[in-house]
Design an enzyme around this catalytic site. Structure first.
Site, PDB file in Angstrom:
ATOM      1  N   TYR A   1     -23.600  28.338   5.157  1.00 25.44           N
ATOM      2  CA  TYR A   1     -25.049  28.342   4.947  1.00 25.44           C
ATOM      3  C   TYR A   1     -25.424  29.432   3.959  1.00 25.44           C
ATOM      4  O   TYR A   1     -24.782  30.477   3.890  1.00 25.44           O
ATOM      5  CB  TYR A   1     -25.790  28.622   6.252  1.00 25.44           C
ATOM      6  CG  TYR A   1     -25.879  27.463   7.205  1.00 25.44           C
ATOM      7  CD1 TYR A   1     -27.106  26.896   7.520  1.00 25.44           C
ATOM      8  CD2 TYR A   1     -24.747  26.930   7.812  1.00 25.44           C
ATOM      9  CE1 TYR A   1     -27.209  25.829   8.412  1.00 25.44           C
ATOM     10  CE2 TYR A   1     -24.837  25.873   8.704  1.00 25.44           C
ATOM     11  CZ  TYR A   1     -26.069  25.332   8.991  1.00 25.44           C
ATOM     12  OH  TYR A   1     -26.161  24.289   9.872  1.00 25.44           O
TER      13      TYR A   1
ATOM     14  N   GLU B   1     -37.758  22.938  13.448  1.00 31.76           N
ATOM     15  CA  GLU B   1     -37.843  22.140  12.227  1.00 31.76           C
ATOM     16  C   GLU B   1     -38.613  20.837  12.461  1.00 31.76           C
ATOM     17  O   GLU B   1     -38.720  20.385  13.604  1.00 31.76           O
ATOM     18  CB  GLU B   1     -36.424  21.832  11.742  1.00 31.76           C
ATOM     19  CG  GLU B   1     -35.653  23.096  11.446  1.00 31.76           C
ATOM     20  CD  GLU B   1     -34.245  22.860  10.960  1.00 31.76           C
ATOM     21  OE1 GLU B   1     -33.750  21.713  11.017  1.00 31.76           O
ATOM     22  OE2 GLU B   1     -33.628  23.845  10.511  1.00 31.76           O
TER      23      GLU B   1
END
Length: 172
Positions: A30, A89
């Protein structure tokens, strides 16, 4: 006076503007940019949702300390460089990340809704261009059962950038 569920302000000077790259023990990589006190941008560089990019994700960030403010305990520099970041999210995925910059460690709990586990490739996009679609996938579900994933990782790149820099994480 603090409102219910509100935490006292934290010193975020050690994390704001940081651009990091880290790899979890499962090989997922990431890239993350702590854009300001309530926003991150990130890119999933490899793993089951490699290629996913998110900009402007609203988050909660707190500095972690071992003592409550009323206690007279000296915190080490290592402890002072620890932060907890959490967000939900549009996909319905919830994330809690604990970051220790001095130790170059990241610990994350990701709570994936069932639909993301069954069809992860639906989330591989520049999410900002597909927010309504992500919300519709979430609403169609199934969201349950929730699949928790505990991830441990090492930071292998850290740089300091200016705040609110739109060019740190590329959208494509």
């Amino acid at each position: 006076m603090l409102q219910p569920f509100e935490e006292p302000a934290s010193d975020l000077s050690g994390i704001l503007g940081k651009h990091i790259i880290y790899t979890y023990s499962n090989g997922w990589e990431y890239e993350m940019y702590y854009k300001n006190s309530d926003t991150v941008d990130y890119k999933v560089r490899s793993g089951s949702v490699g290629g996913r990019v998110v900009k402007g994700q609203k988050v909660s960030i707190r500095q972690l300390q071992t003592a409550l403010p009323s206690e007279k305990v000296e915190a080490s520099e290592s402890e002072m460089s620890s932060y907890m970041i959490s967000w939900v999210e549009p996909t319905g995925t919830s994330v809690v990340q604990v970051l220790n910059l001095n130790r170059r460690e990241v610990r994350t709990v990701i709570l994936f809704p069932d639909w993301v586990v069954k069809e992860p490739l639906k989330t591989v996009c520049f999410q900002n261009e597909h927010l309504d679609l992500m919300r519709s996938y979430r609403d169609q579900g199934p969201t349950y059962p929730i699949h928790p994933k505990i991830m441990l990782g090492r930071l292998h790149f850290i740089e300091h950038c200016t705040l609110d820099n739109e060019h740190v994480i590329n959208s494509h």
